[in-house]
Design an enzyme around this catalytic site. Structure first.
Site, PDB file in Angstrom:
ATOM      1  N   ALA A 108       0.829  -1.218   0.000  1.00 49.30           N
ATOM      2  CA  ALA A 108       0.000   0.000   0.000  1.00 49.30           C
ATOM      3  C   ALA A 108       0.860   1.264   0.000  1.00 49.30           C
ATOM      4  O   ALA A 108       0.397   2.328  -0.389  1.00 49.30           O
ATOM      5  CB  ALA A 108      -0.906  -0.005   1.225  1.00 49.30           C
ATOM      6  N   LYS A 148     -23.588  -7.546   0.046  1.00 47.88           N
ATOM      7  CA  LYS A 148     -24.225  -7.592  -1.273  1.00 47.88           C
ATOM      8  C   LYS A 148     -25.692  -7.217  -1.251  1.00 47.88           C
ATOM      9  O   LYS A 148     -26.209  -6.627  -2.186  1.00 47.88           O
ATOM     10  CB  LYS A 148     -24.031  -8.960  -1.933  1.00 47.88           C
ATOM     11  CG  LYS A 148     -24.433 -10.154  -1.077  1.00 47.88           C
ATOM     12  CD  LYS A 148     -23.255 -10.660  -0.293  1.00 47.88           C
ATOM     13  CE  LYS A 148     -23.691 -11.574   0.831  1.00 47.88           C
ATOM     14  NZ  LYS A 148     -22.742 -12.591   1.152  1.00 47.88           N
ATOM     15  N   GLU A 194     -15.312  -5.789  -3.281  1.00 47.55           N
ATOM     16  CA  GLU A 194     -14.863  -7.069  -3.855  1.00 47.55           C
ATOM     17  C   GLU A 194     -15.435  -8.267  -3.094  1.00 47.55           C
ATOM     18  O   GLU A 194     -15.814  -9.289  -3.679  1.00 47.55           O
ATOM     19  CB  GLU A 194     -13.325  -7.128  -3.821  1.00 47.55           C
ATOM     20  CG  GLU A 194     -12.751  -8.363  -4.440  1.00 47.55           C
ATOM     21  CD  GLU A 194     -13.001  -8.438  -5.942  1.00 47.55           C
ATOM     22  OE1 GLU A 194     -12.443  -7.622  -6.686  1.00 47.55           O
ATOM     23  OE2 GLU A 194     -13.772  -9.304  -6.368  1.00 47.55           O
ATOM     24  N   GLY A 222     -16.876 -14.319  -2.338  1.00 47.90           N
ATOM     25  CA  GLY A 222     -15.898 -14.392  -1.253  1.00 47.90           C
ATOM     26  C   GLY A 222     -14.480 -13.989  -1.628  1.00 47.90           C
ATOM     27  O   GLY A 222     -14.203 -12.822  -1.879  1.00 47.90           O
ATOM     28  N   ILE A 275     -12.683 -14.699  -4.283  1.00 49.39           N
ATOM     29  CA  ILE A 275     -12.306 -14.614  -5.707  1.00 49.39           C
ATOM     30  C   ILE A 275     -12.331 -13.143  -6.137  1.00 49.39           C
ATOM     31  O   ILE A 275     -13.350 -12.486  -5.979  1.00 49.39           O
ATOM     32  CB  ILE A 275     -13.286 -15.399  -6.609  1.00 49.39           C
ATOM     33  CG1 ILE A 275     -13.517 -16.819  -6.100  1.00 49.39           C
ATOM     34  CG2 ILE A 275     -12.807 -15.390  -8.058  1.00 49.39           C
ATOM     35  CD1 ILE A 275     -14.570 -17.592  -6.886  1.00 49.39           C
ATOM     36  N   GLU A 280     -25.755 -16.783   5.514  1.00 47.55           N
ATOM     37  CA  GLU A 280     -26.222 -15.442   5.841  1.00 47.55           C
ATOM     38  C   GLU A 280     -26.948 -15.473   7.191  1.00 47.55           C
ATOM     39  O   GLU A 280     -27.365 -16.538   7.661  1.00 47.55           O
ATOM     40  CB  GLU A 280     -27.190 -14.956   4.756  1.00 47.55           C
ATOM     41  CG  GLU A 280     -26.534 -14.736   3.412  1.00 47.55           C
ATOM     42  CD  GLU A 280     -25.378 -13.750   3.493  1.00 47.55           C
ATOM     43  OE1 GLU A 280     -25.603 -12.593   3.857  1.00 47.55           O
ATOM     44  OE2 GLU A 280     -24.235 -14.146   3.195  1.00 47.55           O
ATOM     45  N   ASP A 304     -29.474 -14.565  -2.007  1.00 43.58           N
ATOM     46  CA  ASP A 304     -28.082 -14.098  -1.916  1.00 43.58           C
ATOM     47  C   ASP A 304     -27.412 -14.152  -3.292  1.00 43.58           C
ATOM     48  O   ASP A 304     -26.746 -13.199  -3.707  1.00 43.58           O
ATOM     49  CB  ASP A 304     -27.320 -14.966  -0.903  1.00 43.58           C
ATOM     50  CG  ASP A 304     -25.860 -14.591  -0.810  1.00 43.58           C
ATOM     51  OD1 ASP A 304     -25.559 -13.517  -0.269  1.00 43.58           O
ATOM     52  OD2 ASP A 304     -25.009 -15.356  -1.307  1.00 43.58           O
ATOM     53  N   LYS A 342     -25.868 -11.047  -5.642  1.00 43.85           N
ATOM     54  CA  LYS A 342     -24.536 -11.038  -6.267  1.00 43.85           C
ATOM     55  C   LYS A 342     -24.647 -10.904  -7.785  1.00 43.85           C
ATOM     56  O   LYS A 342     -23.850 -10.207  -8.428  1.00 43.85           O
ATOM     57  CB  LYS A 342     -23.780 -12.311  -5.893  1.00 43.85           C
ATOM     58  CG  LYS A 342     -23.419 -12.363  -4.407  1.00 43.85           C
ATOM     59  CD  LYS A 342     -23.025 -13.755  -3.978  1.00 43.85           C
ATOM     60  CE  LYS A 342     -22.580 -13.818  -2.535  1.00 43.85           C
ATOM     61  NZ  LYS A 342     -22.541 -15.163  -1.987  1.00 43.85           N
TER      62      LYS A 342
END
Ligand code: NDP
Ligand code: HSE
Length: 435
Positions: A33, A104, A128, A133, A135, A189, A200, A204
């Site tokens: 960073a 989400k 992200e 999750g 990926i 969830e 869910d 997404k």
């Protein structure tokens, strides 16, 4: 340079994982960073609860507003979940803080308003972890594939559902028993019906479709069907025919509009995605230039999801000094370039089908069924009559059809179910070759 100060809202599975990963990899993260990143404050509902992370050095509160209104905090990481945190997030953005979230449902339902508010205040919302999750699929679409026209994408995007289906198929375990394990492992969830009823995955898919096609987020237009109606019999018949049943989210651009659908799907077993098991997720994306590409990894769990959250925090830190206009747009396309492409109703979907029906074992039954399908211009790919099940006189008939429009299939199924020789409902599962 002084460290960037982060406030984490929620210290459950993902919040705890995020604290662990940020602490464990602090040196590597600072090297990437360009600045040290420190969690100085965190909130949870019950401060007496045992945590999966070490909260030493972090000032705790049960009131998230203490953190949101703290002028020392640069980045808010929202890991409480649910749509009731909308006002907290809007307030954080209004206070000029960048927000990283894994939420989400919040983005699928209120993302348009949230991104507009972020742009108004020149801050970022990074998400992200909200899809698949660990990926980095948001980054892949938004940046890696940004030169492509995306034609379609299809993914196993709910880890809990895939875990349940895999355990039921491989070990013959009971649905509720596996769901309880997924909850204990922190995959599910807060309301697990979101996992098993496809909600869910619908959230997404809403996000994926928006960044793939450059359209506003529209969860209310997603067709959702869960995994609760999948039977062991269909899994076995599908496998005998060379297919696996997976719960897929599919977004496809057609000349008439976009298909947005979540449902159990037969996929040829030779496809890589048909072999994605357990809590793993995978998304296939078909771009006009890249062709199909596949993204695979853990779809839920503390560390994998924290991996995505922390990557977002690093991205935000790297972009802190850039002009807001020069940042990657929230929804991949510039905000004023989003197009309200029509989303098709389920009647207009085009797909192939697996049908299972129970019929009397006498001449003419198959002819009646195939005539109804022919009358609706539905071509048959394969037809199999099985032996009657133990204790039954009717025989199971399995049909695979070629691609047809859903409304033709609905009409044909209604007529098949009305035949005197057919017992009960026709079990229909959509089939995609993903070729
Ligand atoms: P958890 O239920 O494990 O954690 C939620 C946390 O929020 C808990 O620490 C809880 O406090 C805290 N909390 C709840 N309500 C309040 C409140 N009103 N004020 C302050 N704190 C509150 O959820 P997860 O970590 O599983 O999920 C968090 C988010 O990440 C959700 O949006 C989820 O959809 C998403 N997500 C989850 C994944 C996973 O694998 N679990 C993967 C990808 C995304 P307390 O602990 O004291 O009860
Ligand atoms: N409940 C979700 C799942 C968490 O099982 O996929 C990851 O988004």
């Amino acid at each position: 340079m002084k460290p960037v100060k982060v406030g984490v809202l929620g210290l459950g599975t993902v919040g705890g994982g995020t604290v662990n990963v940020l602490k464990r990899n602090a040196i590597e993260i600072a090297r990437r960073a360009g600045r040290e990143i420190v969690i100085t404050r965190a909130s949870a509902k019950d401060l007496t609860k045992a945590r999966i992370c070490d909260t030493q050095g972090i000032q705790l509160t049960s009131n998230p507003l203490d953190i949101i209104n703290d002028p020392d905090i640069d980045i808010i990481v929202e890991l409480i979940g649910g749509t009731s945190v909308k006002d907290l997030v809007l307030q954080a953005l209004g206070n000029g803080k960048h927000v990283v979230t894994a939420n989400k449902s919040l983005l699928a339902l209120h993302g348009n308003e949230i991104f507009a508010k972020a742009s108004e205040h020149g801050v970022m919302v990074a998400f992200e972890a909200a899809v698949a999750g660990g990926i980095p699929v948001i980054k892949a679409i938004r940046e890696g594939l940004s030169g492509n026209r995306i034609e379609w994408l299809a993914g196993i995007i709910n880890g809990t559902g895939n875990f349940i289906l895999t355990e039921m198929r491989d070990k013959g375990r009971d649905f509720n028993d596996v769901l309880a394990e997924a909850q204990a492992l922190g995959y599910a969830e807060a309301d697990p019906t979101f996992d098993v009823e496809g909600i869910d995955a619908g959230h997404k898919l809403t996000i994926l479709a928006s960044i793939a096609f450059g359209m506003p987020l529209q969860f209310d237009k997603v067709y959702t069907e869960g995994i609760t109606q999948i039977t062991r019999l269909d899994v076995e018949y599908a496998e005998q025919l060379g297919y696996r049943i997976k719960h897929l989210g599919i977004a496809r651009k057609t000349p008439e509009g976009i298909e947005l659908r979540v449902h159990p799907t037969l996929i040829p077993e030779r496809r890589l995605i048909a072999n994605v098991d357990g809590v793993m997720n995978a998304v296939v994306i078909k771009g006009d230039a890249a062709g199909p590409s596949l993204y695979y990894g853990a779809g839920a769990g503390a560390d994998p999801t924290a991996s995505s959250v922390v990557a977002d925090v690093i991205d935000v830190v790297r972009a802190l000094t850039s002009d807001p206009e020069n940042r990657v747009p929230h929804l991949a396309f510039q905000a004023d370039a989003l197009v309200d492409i029509p989303v098709l109703s389920a009647d207009e979907f085009k797909t192939a089908y697996y049908l299972r029906l129970s019929a009397e074992d006498k001449p003419g039954v198959l002819a009646d069924v195939t005539k109804i399908l022919a009358d609706h211009q539905i071509s048959i790919e394969a037809i199999i009559q099985k032996q009657p099940l133990a204790g039954e006189t009717v025989v199971p008939i399995i049909l695979l059809t070629q691609v047809t429009r859903e409304k033709e299939m609905n009409a044909a199924i209604a007529k098949i179910e009305a035949l005197q020789t057919v017992t009960g409902k026709v079990n229909r599962i959509r089939l995609e070759t993903l070729g």
